[in-house]
Design a protein around this motif. Structure first.
Motif, PDB file in Angstrom:
ATOM      1  N   ARG A 125       0.878  -1.237  -0.031  1.00  0.00           N
ATOM      2  CA  ARG A 125       0.023   0.066  -0.050  1.00  0.00           C
ATOM      3  C   ARG A 125       0.938   1.297  -0.195  1.00  0.00           C
ATOM      4  NH1 ARG A 125      -2.068   3.672   3.176  1.00  0.00           N
ATOM      5  NH2 ARG A 125      -4.074   4.662   3.150  1.00  0.00           N
ATOM      6  N   ILE A 126       2.078   1.268   0.677  1.00  0.00           N
ATOM      7  CA  ILE A 126       2.942   2.325   0.810  1.00  0.00           C
ATOM      8  C   ILE A 126       3.418   2.717  -0.488  1.00  0.00           C
ATOM      9  CG2 ILE A 126       4.750   1.115   1.645  1.00  0.00           C
ATOM     10  CD1 ILE A 126       5.449   3.616   3.531  1.00  0.00           C
ATOM     11  N   THR A 152       0.843   4.309  -2.785  1.00  0.00           N
ATOM     12  CA  THR A 152       0.562   5.627  -2.253  1.00  0.00           C
ATOM     13  C   THR A 152       1.682   6.456  -2.785  1.00  0.00           C
ATOM     14  OG1 THR A 152      -0.752   4.834  -0.536  1.00  0.00           O
ATOM     15  CG2 THR A 152       0.033   7.130  -0.396  1.00  0.00           C
ATOM     16  N   PHE A 208       1.714   7.074  -6.307  1.00  0.00           N
ATOM     17  CA  PHE A 208       0.658   8.115  -6.855  1.00  0.00           C
ATOM     18  C   PHE A 208       0.806   9.471  -6.493  1.00  0.00           C
ATOM     19  CE2 PHE A 208      -3.093  10.620  -5.363  1.00  0.00           C
ATOM     20  CZ  PHE A 208      -3.842  10.726  -6.597  1.00  0.00           C
ATOM     21  N   PHE A 209       1.437   9.667  -5.257  1.00  0.00           N
ATOM     22  CA  PHE A 209       2.040  11.171  -4.983  1.00  0.00           C
ATOM     23  C   PHE A 209       3.285  11.423  -5.733  1.00  0.00           C
ATOM     24  CE2 PHE A 209      -0.865  10.628  -1.052  1.00  0.00           C
ATOM     25  CZ  PHE A 209      -1.546  11.786  -1.466  1.00  0.00           C
ATOM     26  N   ALA A 264       4.512  13.922   1.102  1.00  0.00           N
ATOM     27  CA  ALA A 264       3.755  12.679   1.012  1.00  0.00           C
ATOM     28  C   ALA A 264       4.468  11.637   1.678  1.00  0.00           C
ATOM     29  CB  ALA A 264       3.663  12.496  -0.538  1.00  0.00           C
ATOM     30  N   GLU A 319       3.076   9.669   5.034  1.00  0.00           N
ATOM     31  CA  GLU A 319       3.095   8.203   4.992  1.00  0.00           C
ATOM     32  C   GLU A 319       4.170   7.752   6.448  1.00  0.00           C
ATOM     33  OE1 GLU A 319       1.586   5.703   3.541  1.00  0.00           O
ATOM     34  OE2 GLU A 319       0.328   7.300   2.928  1.00  0.00           O
ATOM     35  N   ARG A 330       1.721   8.222   9.350  1.00  0.00           N
ATOM     36  CA  ARG A 330       0.728   7.458   9.535  1.00  0.00           C
ATOM     37  C   ARG A 330       1.353   5.972   9.727  1.00  0.00           C
ATOM     38  NH1 ARG A 330      -1.226   3.486   6.733  1.00  0.00           N
ATOM     39  NH2 ARG A 330       0.285   3.386   5.149  1.00  0.00           N
TER      40      ARG A 330
END
Length: 62
Positions: free
Chosen positions: A2-3, A6, A9-10, A39, A43, A46
């Motif tokens: 997932r990271i 992400t 995408f960023f 970004a 992350e 998070r």
């Protein structure tokens, strides 16, 4: 996994914004790099919060 998605995408988004901001003269690496750094930092925070909450739940059950 997932990271990675992400950050991909960023990364693409920051390159797009850097190209939009730069105009025709040059690519604005400062803007693109700054957005990508935000970004990555987000992350990281998070991930850190998720890990600290998991440790808190594990230690309270003992």
């Amino acid at each position: 996994m997932r990271i990675a998605l992400t950050l991909l995408f960023f990364g693409v988004l920051s390159l797009f914004v850097g190209a939009l901001v730069s105009g025709e003269d040059y690519f604005d690496w400062g803007v693109a790099g700054g957005l990508f750094a935000l970004a990555v930092a987000g992350e990281g925070v998070r991930f850190w919060l998720k890990r600290s909450r998991a440790k808190k739940r594990q230690s309270s059950g003992i």
